[in-house]
Design a protein around this motif. Structure first.
Motif, mmCIF file in Angstrom:
data_model
loop_
_atom_site.group_PDB
_atom_site.id
_atom_site.type_symbol
_atom_site.label_atom_id
_atom_site.label_comp_id
_atom_site.label_asym_id
_atom_site.label_seq_id
_atom_site.Cartn_x
_atom_site.Cartn_y
_atom_site.Cartn_z
ATOM 1 N N GLY A 1 64.771 2.590 10.309
ATOM 2 C CA GLY A 1 65.377 2.356 9.013
ATOM 3 C C GLY A 1 64.572 2.777 7.807
ATOM 4 N N ARG A 2 63.346 3.296 7.980
ATOM 5 C CA ARG A 2 62.533 3.703 6.826
ATOM 6 C C ARG A 2 63.071 5.002 6.233
ATOM 7 N NH1 ARG A 2 56.805 4.433 9.110
ATOM 8 N NH2 ARG A 2 56.467 5.216 6.989
ATOM 9 N N GLU A 3 63.027 5.084 4.881
ATOM 10 C CA GLU A 3 63.545 6.261 4.190
ATOM 11 C C GLU A 3 62.606 7.456 4.318
ATOM 12 O OE1 GLU A 3 65.824 6.624 0.117
ATOM 13 O OE2 GLU A 3 63.658 6.611 -0.292
ATOM 14 N N SER A 4 61.303 7.227 4.378
ATOM 15 C CA SER A 4 60.344 8.333 4.420
ATOM 16 C C SER A 4 59.336 8.101 5.538
ATOM 17 C CB SER A 4 59.618 8.468 3.080
ATOM 18 O OG SER A 4 58.778 7.353 2.844
ATOM 19 N N ILE A 5 58.613 9.170 5.861
ATOM 20 C CA ILE A 5 57.579 9.082 6.890
ATOM 21 C C ILE A 5 56.526 10.131 6.609
ATOM 22 C CG2 ILE A 5 58.628 10.725 8.521
ATOM 23 C CD1 ILE A 5 57.816 8.717 10.769
ATOM 24 N N THR A 6 55.294 9.832 7.006
ATOM 25 C CA THR A 6 54.192 10.785 6.847
ATOM 26 C C THR A 6 53.777 11.285 8.218
ATOM 27 O OG1 THR A 6 53.391 9.718 4.829
ATOM 28 C CG2 THR A 6 51.829 11.107 6.030
ATOM 29 N N ALA A 7 53.738 12.618 8.355
ATOM 30 C CA ALA A 7 53.322 13.238 9.610
ATOM 31 C C ALA A 7 51.859 13.645 9.488
ATOM 32 C CB ALA A 7 54.182 14.457 9.919
ATOM 33 N N ALA A 8 51.061 13.155 10.401
ATOM 34 C CA ALA A 8 49.635 13.492 10.408
ATOM 35 C C ALA A 8 49.444 14.960 10.757
ATOM 36 C CB ALA A 8 48.906 12.615 11.413
ATOM 37 N N PRO A 9 48.303 15.537 10.407
ATOM 38 C CA PRO A 9 48.033 16.924 10.813
ATOM 39 C C PRO A 9 48.139 17.068 12.327
ATOM 40 C CG PRO A 9 46.385 16.166 9.247
ATOM 41 C CD PRO A 9 47.200 14.963 9.625
ATOM 42 N N GLY A 10 48.795 18.124 12.776
ATOM 43 C CA GLY A 10 48.928 18.380 14.200
ATOM 44 C C GLY A 10 50.008 17.589 14.898
ATOM 45 N N SER A 11 50.872 16.910 14.145
ATOM 46 C CA SER A 11 51.863 16.038 14.770
ATOM 47 C C SER A 11 53.289 16.433 14.407
ATOM 48 C CB SER A 11 51.625 14.584 14.370
ATOM 49 O OG SER A 11 52.011 14.369 13.020
ATOM 50 N N ASP A 12 54.225 15.944 15.222
ATOM 51 C CA ASP A 12 55.656 16.026 14.944
ATOM 52 C C ASP A 12 56.184 14.610 14.802
ATOM 53 O OD1 ASP A 12 56.351 18.747 17.312
ATOM 54 O OD2 ASP A 12 55.388 18.743 15.344
ATOM 55 N N VAL A 13 57.300 14.438 14.088
ATOM 56 C CA VAL A 13 57.950 13.134 13.999
ATOM 57 C C VAL A 13 59.413 13.292 14.391
ATOM 58 C CG1 VAL A 13 56.395 12.247 12.229
ATOM 59 C CG2 VAL A 13 58.492 13.434 11.548
ATOM 60 N N VAL A 14 60.001 12.207 14.901
ATOM 61 C CA VAL A 14 61.400 12.216 15.329
ATOM 62 C C VAL A 14 62.153 11.177 14.519
ATOM 63 C CG1 VAL A 14 62.976 11.996 17.280
ATOM 64 C CG2 VAL A 14 60.655 12.853 17.654
ATOM 65 N N THR A 15 63.334 11.528 14.050
ATOM 66 C CA THR A 15 64.116 10.619 13.216
ATOM 67 C C THR A 15 64.857 9.600 14.069
ATOM 68 O OG1 THR A 15 66.190 11.879 13.264
ATOM 69 C CG2 THR A 15 64.519 12.578 11.679
ATOM 70 N N ASP A 16 65.389 8.587 13.408
ATOM 71 C CA ASP A 16 66.357 7.699 14.035
ATOM 72 C C ASP A 16 67.636 8.505 14.330
ATOM 73 O OD1 ASP A 16 64.533 5.705 13.542
ATOM 74 O OD2 ASP A 16 65.705 4.760 11.929
ATOM 75 N N PRO A 17 68.477 8.021 15.242
ATOM 76 C CA PRO A 17 69.776 8.670 15.444
ATOM 77 C C PRO A 17 70.592 8.676 14.150
ATOM 78 C CG PRO A 17 69.310 7.145 17.227
ATOM 79 C CD PRO A 17 68.278 6.890 16.176
ATOM 80 N N VAL A 18 71.301 9.764 13.924
ATOM 81 C CA VAL A 18 72.120 9.915 12.719
ATOM 82 C C VAL A 18 73.568 10.170 13.140
ATOM 83 C CG1 VAL A 18 72.407 11.144 10.548
ATOM 84 C CG2 VAL A 18 70.144 11.007 11.596
ATOM 85 N N PRO A 19 74.521 9.375 12.644
ATOM 86 C CA PRO A 19 75.921 9.633 12.971
ATOM 87 C C PRO A 19 76.493 10.750 12.107
ATOM 88 C CG PRO A 19 75.762 7.690 11.607
ATOM 89 C CD PRO A 19 74.352 8.163 11.828
ATOM 90 N N ILE A 20 76.900 11.854 12.739
ATOM 91 C CA ILE A 20 77.557 12.952 12.039
ATOM 92 C C ILE A 20 78.366 13.741 13.054
ATOM 93 C CG2 ILE A 20 75.475 14.411 12.248
ATOM 94 C CD1 ILE A 20 76.379 15.770 9.597
ATOM 95 N N ALA A 21 79.633 13.981 12.753
ATOM 96 C CA ALA A 21 80.513 14.705 13.658
ATOM 97 C C ALA A 21 80.460 16.196 13.327
ATOM 98 C CB ALA A 21 81.943 14.187 13.549
ATOM 99 N N PHE A 22 80.343 17.025 14.348
ATOM 100 C CA PHE A 22 80.263 18.467 14.141
ATOM 101 C C PHE A 22 80.671 19.163 15.426
ATOM 102 C CE2 PHE A 22 76.312 16.879 15.745
ATOM 103 C CZ PHE A 22 75.886 17.812 16.671
ATOM 104 N N SER A 23 80.994 20.444 15.310
ATOM 105 C CA SER A 23 81.414 21.250 16.450
ATOM 106 C C SER A 23 80.310 22.218 16.854
ATOM 107 C CB SER A 23 82.673 22.046 16.094
ATOM 108 O OG SER A 23 83.723 21.190 15.684
ATOM 109 N N ALA A 24 80.443 22.789 18.038
ATOM 110 C CA ALA A 24 79.498 23.808 18.486
ATOM 111 C C ALA A 24 79.538 25.003 17.541
ATOM 112 C CB ALA A 24 79.848 24.255 19.898
ATOM 113 N N PHE A 25 78.367 25.534 17.226
ATOM 114 C CA PHE A 25 78.191 26.686 16.337
ATOM 115 C C PHE A 25 78.637 26.386 14.901
ATOM 116 C CE2 PHE A 25 77.960 28.880 20.421
ATOM 117 C CZ PHE A 25 76.911 29.782 20.205
ATOM 118 N N GLU A 26 78.747 25.101 14.547
ATOM 119 C CA GLU A 26 79.040 24.728 13.164
ATOM 120 C C GLU A 26 77.727 24.443 12.448
ATOM 121 O OE1 GLU A 26 81.865 21.671 10.580
ATOM 122 O OE2 GLU A 26 81.397 21.194 12.671
ATOM 123 N N PRO A 27 77.385 25.214 11.405
ATOM 124 C CA PRO A 27 76.083 25.046 10.751
ATOM 125 C C PRO A 27 75.940 23.689 10.072
ATOM 126 C CG PRO A 27 77.068 27.163 10.175
ATOM 127 C CD PRO A 27 78.140 26.349 10.835
#
Length: 453
Positions: free
Chosen positions: A133-159
């Protein structure tokens, strides 16, 4: 059902957050070894990050950076356009500071369906949260971060447009150099425009992918991801002159890379397979990038874990890599390339993946991998391809070379399939590459009917 975050009701917002957090907990619980009736995360799009850019190069790309350690405020919003290969209703994003030398804070992030250019569909804008539920996050050097699940409907090949507001510029920006898709930036200092639905604030366009390295979709249990792992040929580069300068018209935003065509083949027969792209232009199998060319990334051997094995839901990997090892002066030996392939295959098999090794395309009439290769690359390429065809370490062989070579001269690409630089295929060549893949040899998920694993 798609649940929207954009509401004036505080109680509704709390309900959405609770539902999303519950979904996140369920997905995490199922992520390790989901049963065959469970939905699970699968990688749906990827753009392997390379060494971060900074200084003059970053400024030329329209990205705000600051001298190391100064943390100068820049207030810039990146609107990164990604095109998923599978539709869905819930996603999660991977944001990368893998090659940064200092922390970077993703102050505010949204996702929406692209409408036109930098404009997005207003009703589709969703807030992206982190760590429950946090709005922002800090990624340390050399790291990746993963978001919470986000509800959004979309189709294949839809940008989809991922908007990232960074209020303090890092000294360098981790990203993917050639996205073959148009993304957008505000000018530095313009502030937070991550929720804008119009395009006015995004005055700068780029084909570089900032920060976003992967997107996952929540999919049925029988869905699996196949990763195409390679260099610029996997990345979808099309040369516009003898030295390989990018061709823009007819390529950017058209989804004409060989992994795109391969995805369409799976879709045509209804197989629950998602193809993602882990190609990096200029990448080599055995050697890390020279410091002069940071955009070429770490060696294939070094990045196999982060760019392939760590993708969600992966069952198979198609490897097409090695042409830059033998074509970039001074070229490496046949023996070194074979050792590199063996290392990769061992890594992937240890992770439970099936490996499909591709033969190297011909390029003896190109400038960079023909006339300028030292020692001459063609005899080494022919020897490597003979080894690939005869070895039994990989689970199968994809004979890209046989599919695209000139029938009268096996050392060059068929003119129907060659771009101007005679090294990279054109879109017709990429389509022929996808057709060369025996899709029946790709295992898919263990829950799929007839799966080999």
């Amino acid at each position: 059902m798609t649940i929207g975050f954009k509401t004036t009701s505080f109680s509704m917002a709390c309900a959405v957050l609770t539902a999303t957090t519950s979904l996140f907990a369920s997905a995490v619980a199922n992520a390790g070894a989901p049963g065959c009736g469970d939905d699970h995360w699968v990688s749906n799009w990827s753009a392997s990050p390379t060494n971060a850019i900074g200084g003059v190069e970053a400024v030329a790309a329209g990205m705000a950076v600051s001298p190391v350690g100064t943390g100068l405020s820049t207030n810039q919003t990146h609107r990164v356009v990604v095109t998923p290969h599978r539709g869905g209703e819930h996603v999660r994003l991977h944001l990368s500071n893998r090659f940064g030398s200092e922390p970077v804070t993703f102050t505010r992030v949204t996702i929406a369906r692209q409408k036109d250019g930098a404009a997005v569909e207003p009703e589709s804008v969703q807030e992206v949260r982190f760590d429950g539920g946090r709005e922002s996050i800090t990624a340390a050097p050399g790291s990746d971060v993963v978001t919470d699940p986000v509800p959004i409907a979309f189709s294949a090949f839809e940008p989809l447009a991922v908007s990232i507001y960074v209020d303090r510029a890092p000294s360098a920006v981790t990203g993917h150099d050639l996205g073959n898709a148009t993304s957008f930036l505000t000018t530095p200092g313009l502030g937070d425009h991550s929720s804008d639905t119009g395009a006015d604030a995004f005055a700068r366009a780029t084909t570089r992918v900032s920060f976003v390295s992967q997107m996952d979709v929540l999919a049925p249990a029988d869905t699996a991801t196949v990763v195409a792992f390679g260099d610029s040929i996997t990345d979808g580069h099309v040369g516009n002159d003898p030295l390989g300068a990018p061709r823009i018209e007819g390529v950017v935003d058209k989804n004409v890379r060989y992994p795109d065509f391969l995805q369409r083949r799976f879709d045509e027969v209804g197989r629950e397979v998602v193809v993602t792209n882990a190609g990096i232009g200029g990448n080599r199998l055995t050697r890390d990038t020279p410091s002069e060319f940071p955009k070429f990334g770490p060696s294939g051997v070094a990045r196999a874990q982060a760019d392939v094995i760590d993708q969600a839901g992966v069952s198979d990997v198609i490897v097409l890599m090695g042409i830059n090892d033998i074509g970039t002066p001074i070229g490496v030996t046949y023996e070194e390339v074979v050792v590199g392939y063996t290392n990769l295959i061992d890594q992937f098999h240890s992770a439970g993946l099936r490996v499909h090794l591709g033969t190297l395309l011909p390029a003896s009439n190109s400038v960079t991998h023909g006339a300028l290769s030292i020692p001459p690359a063609e005899p080494v390429r022919a020897r490597i391809n003979a080894w690939i065809r005869s070895q039994h370490l990989s689970d199968s062989v994809v004979d890209f070379d046989a599919a695209l070579r000139d029938p009268g001269n096996h050392s060059i690409l068929d003119r129907r399939y060659a771009s101007t630089d005679n090294l990279h295929p054109n879109p017709d060549g990429y389509k022929a590459m996808a057709a060369a893949v025996d899709t029946a040899r790709l295992a898919g998920n263990r829950c799929s009917a007839g799966a080999a694993r």
